[in-house]
Design an enzyme around this catalytic site. Structure first.
Site, mmCIF file in Angstrom:
data_model
loop_
_atom_site.group_PDB
_atom_site.id
_atom_site.type_symbol
_atom_site.label_atom_id
_atom_site.label_comp_id
_atom_site.label_asym_id
_atom_site.label_seq_id
_atom_site.Cartn_x
_atom_site.Cartn_y
_atom_site.Cartn_z
ATOM 1 N N ASN A 133 0.901 -1.206 0.029
ATOM 2 C CA ASN A 133 -0.159 -0.151 -0.079
ATOM 3 C C ASN A 133 0.845 1.208 0.098
ATOM 4 O O ASN A 133 2.098 1.044 0.370
ATOM 5 C CB ASN A 133 -0.763 -0.121 1.212
ATOM 6 C CG ASN A 133 -2.033 0.821 1.104
ATOM 7 O OD1 ASN A 133 -2.348 1.753 0.383
ATOM 8 N ND2 ASN A 133 -2.573 1.147 2.273
ATOM 9 N N HIS A 189 0.981 5.312 1.258
ATOM 10 C CA HIS A 189 0.490 6.470 2.396
ATOM 11 C C HIS A 189 1.061 7.674 1.889
ATOM 12 O O HIS A 189 2.245 7.820 1.899
ATOM 13 C CB HIS A 189 0.444 6.073 3.684
ATOM 14 C CG HIS A 189 -0.166 6.751 4.538
ATOM 15 N ND1 HIS A 189 -1.493 6.674 4.537
ATOM 16 C CD2 HIS A 189 0.331 7.684 5.377
ATOM 17 C CE1 HIS A 189 -1.717 7.478 5.656
ATOM 18 N NE2 HIS A 189 -0.876 7.956 6.230
HETATM 19 C C1 GRF Z 1 -2.941 8.752 -2.704
HETATM 20 O O1 GRF Z 1 -2.274 9.751 -2.123
HETATM 21 C C2 GRF Z 1 -2.950 7.679 -1.722
HETATM 22 O O2 GRF Z 1 -1.969 7.438 -0.887
HETATM 23 C C3 GRF Z 1 -4.015 7.973 -0.963
HETATM 24 O O3 GRF Z 1 -4.962 8.752 -2.056
HETATM 25 C C4 GRF Z 1 -4.148 9.036 -2.865
HETATM 26 C C5 GRF Z 1 -4.820 8.300 -4.208
HETATM 27 O O4 GRF Z 1 -4.544 9.040 -5.303
HETATM 28 N N1 GRF Z 1 -4.719 7.073 -0.076
HETATM 29 P P1 GRF Z 1 -5.153 8.454 -6.904
HETATM 30 O O5 GRF Z 1 -6.751 8.026 -6.908
HETATM 31 O O6 GRF Z 1 -4.190 7.689 -7.272
HETATM 32 O O7 GRF Z 1 -5.161 9.787 -7.760
#
Ligand code: GRF
Length: 211
Positions: free
Chosen positions: A107, A109
């Site tokens: 994942n 973050h």
């Molecule tokens: C990323 O910053 C991820 O870590 C967070 O949401 C964002 C996802 O963006 N949980 P996207 O949908 O890939 O544009």
């Protein structure tokens, strides 16, 4: 032999797009399917635009969580991925999923874990007044953003940053970090010890994103 990914998404899909672009350039990495818990999100459009199979598996309030988790596990297992990538997937997976894919699911973050876990990493970092935050790629376990850290990159917080401006800058380094992590895991697949898919932490130079 290619390294197959199933990518879990919930939203815009810019991380997914980075994976799509990287896999187009590198036949070693193949996106087998994109699975969303939300219908109609642009991440699904990005997958469909390049003929990647998509699955929508929504969780509705009141649904049996264990059943949802078991169905998600089966849907992903159908594609027999080497690695599951949670790329902006806003749900926690449960015991069935981790039983099947634990140790093979990463994942990302948008904060430097263990600081600011949860849904609002950029907002919480800004509210706390930290001057450096960043992005983390980690192995998913049964906690909230608690798994083994695989790689991190720092991002400077600017005076006048909003949650949006900070998150956008984090996402630039988050994309590179995710791609580097997937490539590293792909290159380690099939090597000496299959029980050691992870690697030690990496620091990436955030300058490209900040300046
Ligand atoms: C990323 O910053 C991820 O870590 C967070 O949401 C964002 C996802 O963006 N949980 P996207 O949908 O890939 O544009």
């Amino acid at each position: 032999m290619s390294f197959g990914l199933v990518v879990l998404v919930s939203g815009t899909g810019t991380l997914l797009q980075a994976l799509i672009d990287a896999s187009a350039a590198d036949p070693e990495v193949q996106i087998l399917a994109v699975v969303s818990d939300r219908p109609g999100v642009s991440a699904l459009d990005r997958a469909e635009a390049v003929q990647i199979p998509t699955v929508v598996h929504p969780y509705r309030r009141g649904d049996d969580r264990a059943r949802w988790d078991a169905e998600l596990t089966a849907a992903v297992a159908d594609f027999a991925p080497d690695l599951v990538v949670s790329a902006g997937f806003m749900k926690l997976v449960g015991p069935a999923f981790l039983g099947r894919f634990g140790g093979r699911m990463i994942n990302t973050h948008p904060a430097l874990l263990p600081a600011f876990p949860g849904m609002h990493g950029p907002r919480d970092a800004l509210a706390h007044g930290v001057k450096i935050t960043g992005a983390t790629v980690f192995m998913v376990d049964d906690g909230v953003d608690t798994g083994q850290i695989l790689a991190q990159a720092a991002v400077e917080v600017y005076d006048g940053d909003t949650v949006e401006s900070l998150h956008q800058r984090i996402k630039v380094v988050e994309r590179d970090l995710l791609l580097a992590s997937v490539r590293r895991l792909a290159s380690r697949a099939g090597t000496a010890d299959p029980n050691q898919p992870s690697f030690s932490s990496t620091t990436m130079n955030p300058r490209g994103a900040n300046h």
